[in-house]
Design a protein around this motif. Structure first.
Motif, PDB file in Angstrom:
ATOM      1  N   ASP A  31      -7.098  13.384   5.798  1.00 38.17           N
ATOM      2  CA  ASP A  31      -6.769  12.334   4.214  1.00 38.17           C
ATOM      3  C   ASP A  31      -5.859  11.335   4.618  1.00 38.17           C
ATOM      4  O   ASP A  31      -4.582  11.275   4.899  1.00 38.17           O
ATOM      5  N   VAL A  49       1.815   9.219   4.736  1.00 35.98           N
ATOM      6  CA  VAL A  49       3.009   9.904   4.285  1.00 35.98           C
ATOM      7  C   VAL A  49       4.249  10.214   5.306  1.00 35.98           C
ATOM      8  O   VAL A  49       5.124   9.893   5.550  1.00 35.98           O
ATOM      9  N   HIS A 104       0.747  -1.368  -0.035  1.00 34.04           N
ATOM     10  CA  HIS A 104      -0.243  -0.291   0.182  1.00 34.04           C
ATOM     11  C   HIS A 104       0.859   1.244  -0.086  1.00 34.04           C
ATOM     12  O   HIS A 104       0.887   1.992  -0.915  1.00 34.04           O
ATOM     13  N   ILE A 105       1.680   1.175   0.728  1.00 34.53           N
ATOM     14  CA  ILE A 105       2.747   2.533   0.806  1.00 34.53           C
ATOM     15  C   ILE A 105       3.522   2.671  -0.065  1.00 34.53           C
ATOM     16  O   ILE A 105       3.912   3.777  -0.745  1.00 34.53           O
ATOM     17  N   PRO A 137      -5.724  14.871  -0.287  1.00 32.67           N
ATOM     18  CA  PRO A 137      -4.654  13.612  -0.300  1.00 32.67           C
ATOM     19  C   PRO A 137      -3.198  14.669  -1.179  1.00 32.67           C
ATOM     20  O   PRO A 137      -2.756  15.111  -1.996  1.00 32.67           O
ATOM     21  N   ILE A 150       1.839   4.155  -2.702  1.00 32.87           N
ATOM     22  CA  ILE A 150       0.974   5.384  -2.628  1.00 32.87           C
ATOM     23  C   ILE A 150       2.667   6.578  -3.231  1.00 32.87           C
ATOM     24  O   ILE A 150       2.449   7.540  -3.433  1.00 32.87           O
ATOM     25  N   GLN A 206      -4.440   8.926   3.129  1.00 37.86           N
ATOM     26  CA  GLN A 206      -2.908   9.073   2.315  1.00 37.86           C
ATOM     27  C   GLN A 206      -1.898  10.001   2.986  1.00 37.86           C
ATOM     28  O   GLN A 206      -0.632   9.541   3.268  1.00 37.86           O
ATOM     29  N   ARG A 207      -2.681  10.710   2.997  1.00 43.80           N
ATOM     30  CA  ARG A 207      -1.361  12.125   3.847  1.00 43.80           C
ATOM     31  C   ARG A 207      -0.804  12.074   4.763  1.00 43.80           C
ATOM     32  O   ARG A 207       0.165  11.955   5.129  1.00 43.80           O
TER      33      ARG A 207
END
Lengths: 186, 186
Positions: free
Chosen positions: B139, B145, A170-171, B184, A174, B141-142
């Protein structure tokens, strides 16, 4: 082991040292490493004059192997900005997905990288990576965040009781997507 | 040490264990930890019935201390999305900027977190962090990361021959800025 193939003996000793240091830390004796490698202590000392020299050679070998793996993973047919970073992400996650124990890998890295003389090797390696990424076309802010997040994925398994392949994939996806625009992340 | 203050003895033993394990790995003996703590082996075993129990308690203590530090670092006057993540970044980098040796910290973490029974503690801790960040408004995803990049900054010093304060402050500011938009990353 007869000295028919010095390069092979050297390789055998480095691989044995990596296993023993991962399990028992940098304090491990030359004797223990020689035993694991199946060579005599004298044979080992013929290749590496001291434990410090062996640990430095192991650090150098690990840094070199990763640099070569990243270059090999960068797709020569890919011409877009971020190509080198995609190679870095691919190589990093290939290592993580193959690894059985993030704790042993990190134990190895931390044991080896605090050994005498290794900091100089690492500073030279850092300069090499900066030169490598300089032509990749990514904004420095985007480059740094992606690099740090890829490094963080390596240690996350340690804090979370082991790597989950699903989480790693997943990462990775991204981060791969974030290499496809060149400007700063926002 | 007389048992006048059991909580204080427990604290002394955990702190001593952290120092000795950072230097010598999880294989270190109960005797060595007792010596470092200035308590008798019997006194130590009164608080922790075995070495495994002591190492589990140390892991639990490290996870708890970091969770508390992050909560304390989140600004109560800050009402914007990303508030909890800003607390996480602040607490993480405070630790890194104070640390003398990234290698010893990582050696401690990797030694402790591969000990028997610790994986369960970590899985519970992961669930706690997911619940903590669920209301932060970023989000996923943000969030992921930024989290991985903050973790990566912790290990980067290890690969690069030590933490540079300038580099740490630079990535901290980048990550702080990335908490200020909720969608995101792109």
């Amino acid at each position: 082991m007869a000295e028919r193939d010095p390069a092979k003996t050297r390789r055998t000793v480095l691989d044995a040292a990596a296993r023993v240091v991962a399990e028992r830390g940098a304090g491990v004796s030359i004797d223990a490493i020689a035993r694991e490698a199946g060579v005599s202590k004298g044979g080992l000392l013929h290749h590496f004059r001291s434990r410090d020299e062996l640990i430095r050679a192991l650090a150098d070998d690990m840094l070199e192997a990763f640099f070569v793996a990243v270059q090999a993973a960068a797709d020569p047919a890919d011409r877009a900005e971020g190509r080198l970073m995609r190679g870095y992400i691919k190589a990093s996650f290939d290592v993580l997905l193959q690894e059985s124990s993030p704790a042993e890998h990190v134990a190895l890295v931390s044991a080896v990288f605090k050994a005498p003389g290794v900091a100089d090797l690492m500073r030279k390696d850092k300069v090499r990576w900066e030169a490598y990424f300089a032509d990749d076309g990514l904004d420095p802010q985007r480059l740094l965040v992606i690099l740090r997040a890829a490094d963080g994925a390596a240690i996350a398994g340690l804090y979370e009781g082991g790597h989950s392949h699903e989480d790693l994939e997943h990462i990775r996806e991204i981060l791969m997507n974030l290499t496809r625009s060149p400007g700063p992340l926002s």
